[in-house]
Each structure stands twice: as C-alpha cells, then as structure tokens.
Design a protein around this motif. Structure first.
Motif, PDB file in Angstrom:
ATOM      1  N   THR A 228     -61.011  80.273 137.102  1.00 30.02           N
ATOM      2  CA  THR A 228     -62.470  79.320 137.055  1.00 30.02           C
ATOM      3  C   THR A 228     -63.032  80.724 136.151  1.00 30.02           C
ATOM      4  O   THR A 228     -63.346  80.276 135.649  1.00 30.02           O
ATOM      5  N   GLU A 229     -62.097  81.925 136.994  1.00 29.31           N
ATOM      6  CA  GLU A 229     -62.873  82.901 135.180  1.00 29.31           C
ATOM      7  C   GLU A 229     -62.673  82.267 134.160  1.00 29.31           C
ATOM      8  O   GLU A 229     -63.513  82.921 133.190  1.00 29.31           O
ATOM      9  N   GLN A 230     -61.158  81.729 133.622  1.00 32.98           N
ATOM     10  CA  GLN A 230     -61.200  81.327 132.219  1.00 32.98           C
ATOM     11  C   GLN A 230     -61.908  80.355 132.156  1.00 32.98           C
ATOM     12  O   GLN A 230     -62.254  80.393 130.758  1.00 32.98           O
ATOM     13  N   GLU A 231     -61.934  80.055 133.049  1.00 32.50           N
ATOM     14  CA  GLU A 231     -63.314  78.284 133.090  1.00 32.50           C
ATOM     15  C   GLU A 231     -64.076  78.696 132.783  1.00 32.50           C
ATOM     16  O   GLU A 231     -64.976  78.334 131.804  1.00 32.50           O
ATOM     17  N   VAL A 232     -64.708  79.608 133.247  1.00 31.23           N
ATOM     18  CA  VAL A 232     -66.106  79.926 132.331  1.00 31.23           C
ATOM     19  C   VAL A 232     -66.368  80.318 131.286  1.00 31.23           C
ATOM     20  O   VAL A 232     -66.917  80.033 130.310  1.00 31.23           O
ATOM     21  N   ARG A 233     -65.356  81.305 130.498  1.00 30.26           N
ATOM     22  CA  ARG A 233     -65.644  81.538 129.766  1.00 30.26           C
ATOM     23  C   ARG A 233     -65.488  80.368 128.536  1.00 30.26           C
ATOM     24  O   ARG A 233     -66.152  80.695 127.929  1.00 30.26           O
ATOM     25  N   ALA A 488     -61.228  75.109 146.143  1.00 30.68           N
ATOM     26  CA  ALA A 488     -60.718  75.242 144.920  1.00 30.68           C
ATOM     27  C   ALA A 488     -60.912  74.744 143.491  1.00 30.68           C
ATOM     28  O   ALA A 488     -61.614  75.234 142.425  1.00 30.68           O
ATOM     29  N   GLY A 489     -60.775  73.040 143.784  1.00 35.66           N
ATOM     30  CA  GLY A 489     -61.208  72.350 142.910  1.00 35.66           C
ATOM     31  C   GLY A 489     -61.953  72.186 142.398  1.00 35.66           C
ATOM     32  O   GLY A 489     -62.839  72.221 141.503  1.00 35.66           O
ATOM     33  N   LEU A 490     -63.225  72.441 143.179  1.00 38.44           N
ATOM     34  CA  LEU A 490     -64.518  73.018 142.679  1.00 38.44           C
ATOM     35  C   LEU A 490     -65.428  73.068 142.154  1.00 38.44           C
ATOM     36  O   LEU A 490     -66.400  73.017 141.408  1.00 38.44           O
ATOM     37  N   ARG A 491     -64.861  74.366 143.148  1.00 37.37           N
ATOM     38  CA  ARG A 491     -65.035  75.661 141.815  1.00 37.37           C
ATOM     39  C   ARG A 491     -64.760  76.006 140.297  1.00 37.37           C
ATOM     40  O   ARG A 491     -65.247  75.829 139.564  1.00 37.37           O
ATOM     41  N   MET A 492     -63.693  74.936 140.107  1.00 34.16           N
ATOM     42  CA  MET A 492     -63.007  75.110 138.529  1.00 34.16           C
ATOM     43  C   MET A 492     -63.876  74.226 138.381  1.00 34.16           C
ATOM     44  O   MET A 492     -64.199  74.328 137.190  1.00 34.16           O
ATOM     45  N   ILE A 527     -74.736  77.124 143.032  1.00 34.54           N
ATOM     46  CA  ILE A 527     -73.529  76.183 143.562  1.00 34.54           C
ATOM     47  C   ILE A 527     -72.101  76.386 144.405  1.00 34.54           C
ATOM     48  O   ILE A 527     -72.133  76.244 145.451  1.00 34.54           O
ATOM     49  N   GLN A 528     -71.955  77.854 144.192  1.00 29.36           N
ATOM     50  CA  GLN A 528     -70.406  77.892 143.600  1.00 29.36           C
ATOM     51  C   GLN A 528     -70.966  79.366 146.161  1.00 29.36           C
ATOM     52  O   GLN A 528     -69.661  78.738 146.491  1.00 29.36           O
ATOM     53  N   ALA A 632     -55.080  69.431 141.516  1.00 27.90           N
ATOM     54  CA  ALA A 632     -56.690  69.407 141.584  1.00 27.90           C
ATOM     55  C   ALA A 632     -57.226  70.109 140.462  1.00 27.90           C
ATOM     56  O   ALA A 632     -58.406  69.979 139.504  1.00 27.90           O
ATOM     57  N   ARG A 633     -56.277  71.395 139.171  1.00 27.23           N
ATOM     58  CA  ARG A 633     -56.568  71.873 138.266  1.00 27.23           C
ATOM     59  C   ARG A 633     -57.151  70.811 136.681  1.00 27.23           C
ATOM     60  O   ARG A 633     -57.584  70.453 136.384  1.00 27.23           O
ATOM     61  N   LYS A 634     -55.894  69.785 137.166  1.00 25.19           N
ATOM     62  CA  LYS A 634     -55.500  68.604 136.422  1.00 25.19           C
ATOM     63  C   LYS A 634     -56.724  67.681 136.198  1.00 25.19           C
ATOM     64  O   LYS A 634     -57.458  67.201 135.747  1.00 25.19           O
ATOM     65  N   VAL A 635     -56.710  67.361 138.018  1.00 27.39           N
ATOM     66  CA  VAL A 635     -57.351  66.452 138.047  1.00 27.39           C
ATOM     67  C   VAL A 635     -59.492  66.283 137.527  1.00 27.39           C
ATOM     68  O   VAL A 635     -60.131  65.813 136.593  1.00 27.39           O
ATOM     69  N   LEU A 636     -59.950  67.666 138.308  1.00 30.56           N
ATOM     70  CA  LEU A 636     -60.988  68.541 137.683  1.00 30.56           C
ATOM     71  C   LEU A 636     -61.081  69.106 137.262  1.00 30.56           C
ATOM     72  O   LEU A 636     -62.514  69.012 136.412  1.00 30.56           O
ATOM     73  N   VAL A 637     -60.233  69.689 136.383  1.00 33.95           N
ATOM     74  CA  VAL A 637     -60.593  70.957 135.510  1.00 33.95           C
ATOM     75  C   VAL A 637     -59.939  70.123 133.773  1.00 33.95           C
ATOM     76  O   VAL A 637     -61.327  69.267 133.262  1.00 33.95           O
ATOM     77  N   GLU A 638     -58.939  69.372 134.486  1.00 35.27           N
ATOM     78  CA  GLU A 638     -58.824  69.029 132.608  1.00 35.27           C
ATOM     79  C   GLU A 638     -59.388  67.454 132.646  1.00 35.27           C
ATOM     80  O   GLU A 638     -59.360  67.000 131.648  1.00 35.27           O
TER      81      GLU A 638
END
Lengths: 837, 175
Positions: A228-233, A488-492, A527-528, A632-638
C-alpha cells in the motif's frame, strides 16, 4: 392528590423529549413527570414516536457533489488562486479539488513537523502519545461509522475536535501502513528476529512502530502494508508535480510520526534504552526503528525484521493471525556476509555484482560495484518510484542524527525530486531521456543520467468514479482467507485511487449498513479507518445489502463516470429470502441504471460460485475469485486500481553498454531493483509501475574505455578477443560492427500498457558528446548532488573525493527554479549533515 | 484567518453538511443534479463569507442559503408555482424506503409545513432554533409544528406501539 392538568397539545412535551427546553422548563416538566401518570404516558409516547421518526428518517445513503463542483468550491476557498487566477488555472478543474486539499495537507504537515520536533526533544515519546494521536481519528471514525442517527448534531459536536485534530489527521497520511493500532502491535510477535524488539518494546515503553518504508521483499512477496505504501506513491505519481511533492511532505510526515517513538527519541534516561543489539537492530527497518540505536549496520537479521514486523502489523490490524501472510512476509534471513552468489551465477569475478538478481530484499545495501563491460555489457533493473528513503533521511537529520547507512537508498532520494523531462510524444506512455557529463567526484569518469517520464494524465481521460464496496461481514467471512483478505485488498485499492474517485462502503450481515458514505479518495485516511473498522459477525442477508449499495451508487451517480458496486463475499447468503431469482432480477434491474456490479468471491470453502457468477452476469459485471493476497493485489490493484491511474506497468530498464566505449559502469542506487538480464524480456517478471506524470531517474557512473576501474584487476580470458581487438571493433568476438559507432550505450526500456500482458520495447542509442559537469543541465547536476549526498551518507567506497562541502556546492549551483522549495530544503539538510559530522 | 484555514474551514463544512444539504435541496427540487448545483452555489457563497461572521451558526447559514436557492431554482423551473405555495412532495429516499415501514409514508401525508420541519429536525438534525432561522418561522412555531406532527404520526402508529413505561426515565438520565 392534586394532579396538575396536562395539556397534551402543548409543544413543550415534544420539545422536552427532543432536548429543546431550557433548564428551568425542563425542571418544570420533570416535576410534572414525578407527579403525573398522564404526563409520563405522554412523554413515553412522544419518545417512542420521535425515536421512530429518527430511526426511519435517518439517511441511509449520503450524497455528494461531483468532483468538478467540489473543485470549484475549493478553488473559490483559495483567494490566492482567484486573484492570481493562475495557480489552479494550470490544471484541469478536476485537479483543483485535490490541489486545494493537498495544499491544506501540506500546510498541516508542516505544522505537525514542528510539533513532532518538539516531541522529539522530550526524553521519550511514550506509546500513550501515539495512542493519543489516534484518538481523535477514532472519534471521527465513530461519527462516520455509527448509524447516522444524529449526523449534523454529532458532527457539530465534533466540529471543534475536528479542527483540533485537523493537522494530525491530515498528516497521518493516506496509507494504512505502519498504523499503530492501540498498543498491540508488538503483542503477537513470536519470531526470533523480533524477540529483541519485543523486549525493547516492553522495556522502553514505545513498541517498535511498523517500518516506514516499503521493503523490496514485501513488494515482491506482496505484504499489504508495504504494497500500500508503494501504491500510495504510485498514486501520488498521478498528481501534478507540485502536488505530489506536497503529498510527499504529508506522507513523510506521517512516516516521521510513526517511526518517531523509537528512533526519533534520544535515549530515554529512565527506562532501559532502546538499544536493541545485534540481530534485532534492524528490526525497525530502514524506517530507522531500532536501527538508529543499534547503529547503522543493524545486523543481518535486520533484513528479515521489517518484513516480519510489517507482515504482523497487517495481521494484528486485522485482529487475526494469518500464518500464510507471515510466512510470505518473512524472507529467509540472509547470510551474514554479503550474500554468496549461487553456483548458477554467470559471473565469476567477486568484484562483480555481489548479489545476483536481487529478487529478495536485504536490508543491508551493498553498493553496486563497477562491472566490466566486456564481462557483462547489459545492466538490467526495474524502475523505482519510491521516495520514502529521502523522507526518512530527512527525519534523521532533522533530529540531529546521521541516518544509518542502510536507511539511505540513493535511488529513492534522487526520485524524491521531480525533474523537467520532456513529455512522451506519440503513442508511447513514457519517454526516455538521457544526459551525460563528467563525474564531479572523479573527472575521468562519466555520469549518465537516464530519465523516464510518464505521460501527464489528461484529467478527462479517466472518468471520475463512484465505487460502492458492498462487503459481506457475516460470520462465515471470519477466516483468514476472507475478511482480512478483503480488507487488505481494499486498502491496496484505495491507495491507488485519487481525488476523482469516490468510495462508499456498505456492509451486510444480519443487518446491512452504510459504514462509509461516499468519500473522496483524497481522504484516504478516512477510508482506511472505515476499512479497519470492518468486523466479522452476524449472518448474511445479501438482498438488502445489495439494495442499499445500489441506492448508494445511484445517490452518488456520476454522469459519464464509472459507477460500480463491488460485492465482496463468500456468497453464503444464509439468512432471509435469498431467492436467487428475485436477487438477480433486482440486480438486472439496477444494471439498467448505469451502475455496474463486480463480484469478488473470497475464501476457499463455502464460496457459492454459481450465485456470484449469476449476480455478476446480471449486473453487467465481472466476477473474480480471490484466495490469496497475491490474487487480491492482482484483481484489486493491478486490474482495477491500475486501470484507474497507472500509465505504464512493469517498466524495466536495460542499458547495453558499448564495450568499445565503456570500460566499466556502475549503477548508483537501485541495489534492490536489479533484475536478471533475462528478466528484461520475461513479461512474467514484475517491475515497477509508473503513474501519470511521474519521472524516474537513474544514474550510472561510467569508466570510459581504457580508464581505471576501481578494485582488483582482472586477467582477461585467453579465449576471448583481447581489448585492442574489441576496440578495433571487428566483427565477432565481444564487439561487433555496432561497437565501431560513436554510441556509448543503447537504452532499452520495456513497459506494458496498463491493460496489456505483453511488453513493448523502446531502444534509444546514446552518444557521449563529452560535456563537462559544469555544462550539464541544472536537473542533471542536482540529481548528481543528491546521489553524491547519498553516497556520503552511505559512506560509499565509490564516492571518490565527494564531501558534504562539494555536495552542498553542487546543490546550491543547481537549484534551478525550485518552485516548491524542495531543493532548498535539500541544501539545508546537507548543511545540517555538515554540522553533525 | 489565513487562506489556508479558510479552505480548511470550507473542507470541514463540506464534510459536515454536504450530504444533508444535497438531500434537503433534492427534497425541494426533486432532482439530484439540480440539488447538487444548488449546494455548490451555497458553498461558493460560503467561500465569500467571513468565517468569523458565520462561526457558531454555520448549519443555519448553509441551510438557509440552500433553501432560498433551492426555492429560487424551483421557481425558475416552474414559473407557475408561487413561492408561498411550494410543495415539497417527493420523499427523499423513496427507493431506500421500499422495504421500510409506513412511517415514511405517514410523514408524506403531513401538511407541507410540518413535513419540512420534521425533515429538518429528524433527517438534518437541526435544532428548533436552527430550523427557525432556516424557515423564518418562530421557534415556538417550529416547536408547535413538530409537536403536532409527532403526535399525528404517533396516533397513526398507535395500534402497533408497545408499552415502554421507562422511556422518560431514560431520557432524564440522558439529560
């Protein structure tokens, strides 16, 4: 008994029930209540009626204006922009909302900075204080998550508190990473690596905070907080540069705040100092945690420490122990020495590439060595859009401590600053940009700067979104593969969203409810918090939850935007009428409203595939199944998040050095981003993603042909063509006809379009025109000064004659326009470091 | 007050009142898009105000301006409807209420002046005094309207009302 006459038509009775009476009037009524049954009955009735009205009339969904409308308001709230008419004018209207909000954030961040600095003057910063910091936020959450029975009233009561905590909350930033939840963070740690941490935590009040910075391992093993931190950036990268920098302050500020308790404080006089020795030393991560006290090289275990700590932070926050996560999060402790190369390594010379393919993170950073071009002409690495290390270094220096050397990641320092690279032209989402000049610390050597610029987003390209998450919080979701994964997925995902996105959260179990009214994703913390508050319990009634979610989506409908309900469930609708026909009809009906449905199935055991798939089909939607954090990362983030902001994904760089021109080269920084040569063409291999408008910069130090390569010399192979032959550039051997050209190198960049699985390659040949350092661009010189600063802080063996004085001089001469004052801040940091030396 | 604290003030005002204002305007205008426009205009006007002047009665100010703008907009849209005879007819959350009890429909049957104060009281959670300022009715008039409406609702709910003899004591404890 003389019962007073009761007049039920007197409005005072209702006023009493609603708390609208003055003290005296109320006393009078209460006296009547003591004596009159009739009065009591009347008040009871009115109480019930008003309670029912409140109950029935409370808003279930919330409304918000469109992002454009809010932007207009926010810009109107900024008289500066009105008078000058230029600041906001620079950006499409849609940015303005974010701009204003972020500007506010930035200012708050500065405020907090001062507060924290004061804090750090105190001998200790006990956990209580950390908890305190959280308290107002909790209160806010209470407002947000409580059924809105008295929204305005409650909100008004909070008005003051909101104001009081505004700076704190603003600077707590967007990511959930590193949250210290209550005082529990240290509790469940069992791993050997963290024992000393735990000890430190129990000895000296402050528990080690979750590390501030994302560790490479975490990124690779996909542990939520790091990601998530990475994604924030990454998300920040989508903001205009000024903005991003502003956010940087806030993020960094939060980092400072969270890393503060252990690392920031001078050794406490009373409690045993936080001198976690040896193995635990690095446990606080590069965030500085124990590392500061234990001294720079906090020991080998430091490498594993952050992973574990972070993994657990995530686990603790979810209130469950998720062994899978921890296993994934903790890379095996690396060996004590610079890690030995596996036998499979293609390199022979010890001096060459200490770690083949840094596919795992090592907290300890070994500076990339010079690599001889004839041995390995290809340098391959992934881009890195992180900037956390700079913020962390700044934190140390601001607190009058030299940062531990492993906290200094040069690429993140360089990339903290934005550089003025040309926009991509044509179809490519990114544009490479190169410059070369003499190295200031070793004038015989050349420095090559590689810059990549991602296309600035056209605000109109991505429609604003209105996302309603409908989350099953029933008892059946209470397994590690379900609700914690959902969270976790939501946060990402949320970390990926921007100011054009609005998020609502509806939960359903026995009853359904609105946990989060439509909230702009610029308010990530809020949101978090809502995500954090999700708890499993109760049984499921899918139907009314879906109804509520759709209503919420319709209430906040954005014309021309993305309007989507995202159902996250194991599909176990086990209560009430779960007549599938009725449910699908409802969804089909709602799909016509322009609200789409995505269904994400969670868990492995009782997932009801058919129900979910049917729902998704009817709802114009898609259906995905999520069983691991990776998925979760793949679906939600990527797949979902990245289509929202990412411009190019898996961006890899491979530099092909011409052995006829380059004796040896050294990549400055990016130690943890090195890829195997063959990974460049392997589209299965992940790399960094670039958000809109982002720039990434890498520097190579190059020893020109015939130059002196530091380190022991190498006897050439008797079977290869010798050096003069290569220089002559005959065909065959290690140099071919191309070697005869003036080209110093060819830059290869691979990237994928955000929606593509296959990469595109760009090749850019580059010729060294022999520029001196002084003639190089200001951006070049500034980037070099930042790198040089990093090398001094890291005490790099390759820093040549660089000193803080030369760094300071370089930086001062390359400040450029420095719109945001970040370069000036850097110069001041260098001065600070000079005083500390 | 600096620029920044002013924008912070606006952001907080948005946080606190945006949704309720849109709901209120939608109630008057029967249209979400127009309601949003009205609320946007309300906040734009707030931006021009001196926060010190509004401090302490922000909610009243916002609801009053929003109400006036909404009625103006309504008047413009249907010039046939005189201002004094404005009908607030549409249930704000009819969709949401399909599964819910009849109470909402009962509210709908109330006279429009009662309906509005009930709405402002129970959905927007304004105090009598705030409602009075928004609607330009006197506080006692507001009290009267609410009392009458509550009693009317209560009467129609009567058959299903269970006895809760302790309620008033609970109230006293709360107070």
């Amino acid at each position: 008994m003389n019962t007073p006459r009761i007049n039920p038509d007197d409005p005072k009775w209702t006023a009493y029930v609603l708390g609208e009476l003055s003290e005296a009037e109320r006393a009078e009524i209460e006296q009547l209540l003591e004596s009159s049954d009739e009065a009591r009955a009347l008040v009871d009735e009115l109480t019930l009626a008003t309670a029912t009205l409140k109950e029935e009339l409370i808003p279930l969904s919330s409304f918000s204006m469109t992002p454009e409308q809010k932007a207009a308001i926010l810009s109107a709230a900024q008289p500066v922009s009105q008078s000058s008419g230029s600041w906001f004018g620079l950006f499409p209207a849609k940015w303005a909302w974010g701009l204003a909000a972020t500007a506010a954030v930035a200012v708050f961040g500065v405020t907090t900075l001062m507060v924290v600095n004061q804090d750090s003057q105190e001998p200790t910063r006990p956990i209580a204080q950390v908890a305190e910091n959280r308290v107002p936020a909790e209160e806010t959450k209470a407002i947000e998550t409580a059924p809105p029975q008295a929204p305005v009233q409650a909100a008004r009561q909070q008005e003051q508190k909101l104001r009081e905590r505004a700076d704190a909350s603003a600077s707590q930033g967007q990511s959930a990473m590193g949250y210290i939840v209550g005082g529990n963070v240290a509790a469940p740690r069992k791993d050997e690596k963290s024992e000393s941490l735990q000890g430190a935590a129990s000895n000296a009040a402050p528990p080690p905070p979750a590390p501030v910075q994302p560790e490479r391992a975490l990124q690779r093993t996909i542990v939520t907080p790091a990601v998530t931190e990475q994604e924030v950036r990454t998300a920040q990268a989508s903001l205009p540069e000024e903005l991003r920098a502003n956010v940087g302050i806030a993020t960094q500020e939060r980092a400072r705040r969270e890393a503060g308790p252990v690392a920031a404080a001078p050794p406490p006089p009373a409690p045993p100092a936080v001198t976690a020795p040896g193995r635990g030393g690095g446990g606080g991560g590069r965030g500085g945690g124990g590392g500061a006290a234990a001294g720079g090289r906090g020991g080998v275990a430091g490498g594993a420490g952050p992973g574990i700590a972070q993994g657990q932070a995530g686990v603790v926050r979810d209130g469950m122990v998720i062994d899978d996560f921890r296993a994934a999060a903790a890379p095996p402790p690396p060996p004590a020495a610079p890690p030995a190369r596996p036998a499979s390594s293609t390199f022979v010379d010890n001096n060459v590439r200490a770690v083949p393919a840094n596919t795992e993170a090592y907290d300890r950073i070994v500076d990339n060595p010079f690599i001889r071009t004839i041995q390995e002409p290809l340098a391959t690495f992934s881009i890195d859009v992180d900037t956390a290390s700079y913020a962390n270094v700044r934190r140390f220096l601001t607190q009058n401590q030299m940062p531990p050397r492993d906290a200094v990641r040069i690429e993140e320092m360089i990339n903290y600053f934005s550089y003025d690279y040309a926009q991509p032209t044509g179809d490519a989402p990114i544009a490479p940009n190169m410059e070369v000049a003499a190295s200031p610390w070793n004038p015989q050597n050349r420095l090559v700067r590689i810059g990549i610029k991602a296309r600035d987003i056209n605000a109109n390209r991505r429609p604003p979104s209105n996302l309603v998450f409908l989350i099953d919080v029933s008892g059946s979701m209470n397994t590690p593969q379900k609700l914690p994964l959902v969270k976790a997925g939501l946060r990402m995902l949320v970390d990926r969203l921007g100011e054009n996105d609005n998020v609502s959260i509806v939960v359903y179990a026995g009853v359904s409810g609105l946990v989060l009214p439509s909230t702009s994703a610029i308010r990530k913390e809020r949101i978090q918090q809502a995500i954090d508050s999700l708890q499993p319990g109760g049984s499921t009634n899918g139907a009314s939850g879906i109804q509520l979610a759709y209503n919420q989506a319709v209430s906040n409908f954005i014309r021309g935007g993305t309007n989507r309900v995202i159902l996250m469930t194991d599909g176990d609708f086990n209560v009430g009428v779960t007549n599938q026909g009725e449910l699908t009809r409802l969804i089909e009906d709602r799909a016509r409203s322009g609200v789409f449905l995505s269904v994400l199935g969670f868990g492995m055991s009782n997932i009801k595939d058919s129900t979910l798939e049917k729902l998704a089909d009817q709802g114009n939607g898609n259906y995905a199944y999520i069983d691991t954090i990776n998925e979760a990362r793949k679906v939600l983030v990527e797949e979902m998040g990245s289509t929202l902001v990412t411009i190019a994904k898996d961006v890899k760089i491979q530099v092909d050095f011409n052995p006829a021109r380059v004796e040896a080269y050294r990549l400055i920084g990016y130690e943890n981003r090195l890829l195997r040569t063959e990974d460049f063409n392997n589209d299965m291999k992940d790399a960094g993603d670039m958000g809109a408008g982002h720039t990434v910069t890498a520097l190579f130090e190059v020893v020109p042909k015939g130059g002196n390569v530091p380190g022991p010399s190498i006897d050439p192979s008797k079977y290869l063509l010798d050096q003069p032959q290569i220089a002559a550039a005959g065909a065959g051997g290690r140099g071919n006809a191309n070697a005869a050209s003036a080209e110093m190198l060819t830059l290869r960049v691979r990237y994928k379009q955000p929606d593509s699985d296959t990469s595109t390659r760009m090749d850019v040949p580059f010729v060294d025109r022999g520029s001196t350092f002084q003639r190089a661009s200001a951006d070049f010189r500034f980037a070099v000064s930042v790198a040089a600063f990093g090398m001094v802080l890291r005490d790099s063996p390759y820093r040549g004659n660089t000193t803080l004085e030369t760094v300071s001089e370089m930086a001062q001469n390359s400040r450029g326009s420095d719109r945001n004052g970040y370069r000036q801040e850097f110069i001041e940091l260098v001065q600070r470091a000079r005083r500390l030396r | 007050m600096t620029e920044t604290s002013k924008s912070r003030w606006i952001v907080e005002a948005l946080e606190l009142h945006e949704s309720a204002l849109i709901r209120y305007a939608r109630w008057i205008l029967s249209d979400l898009e127009s309601a949003r426009e009205v609320v946007q205009e309300t906040f734009l006007r707030l931006c021009k105000e001196d926060p010190a002047r509004i401090e302490g009665h922000l909610a009243q100010w916002l609801f009053t301006v929003c109400r006036n703008l909404a009625f103006d907009a309504r008047k413009k849209e249907s010039r046939m409807t005189p201002l004094g005879d404005t009908e607030i007819a549409v249930a704000p959350d009819l969709d949401e209420r399909r599964t819910v009890s009849q109470v909402f429909q009962l509210v709908e049957t109330l006279p429009k002046n009662q309906r509005e104060v009930i709405y402002l009281k129970f959905q927007c959670d304004l105090s009598y005094k705030e409602i009075s300022e928004v609607t330009k009715l006197s506080v006692s008039n507001v009290g009267f309207l609410i009392h009458s409406a509550v009693r009317a609702i209560r009467k129609q709910m009567l058959p299903e009302v269970p006895q809760v003899p302790q309620a008033h004591q609970a109230i006293r404890r709360m107070q």
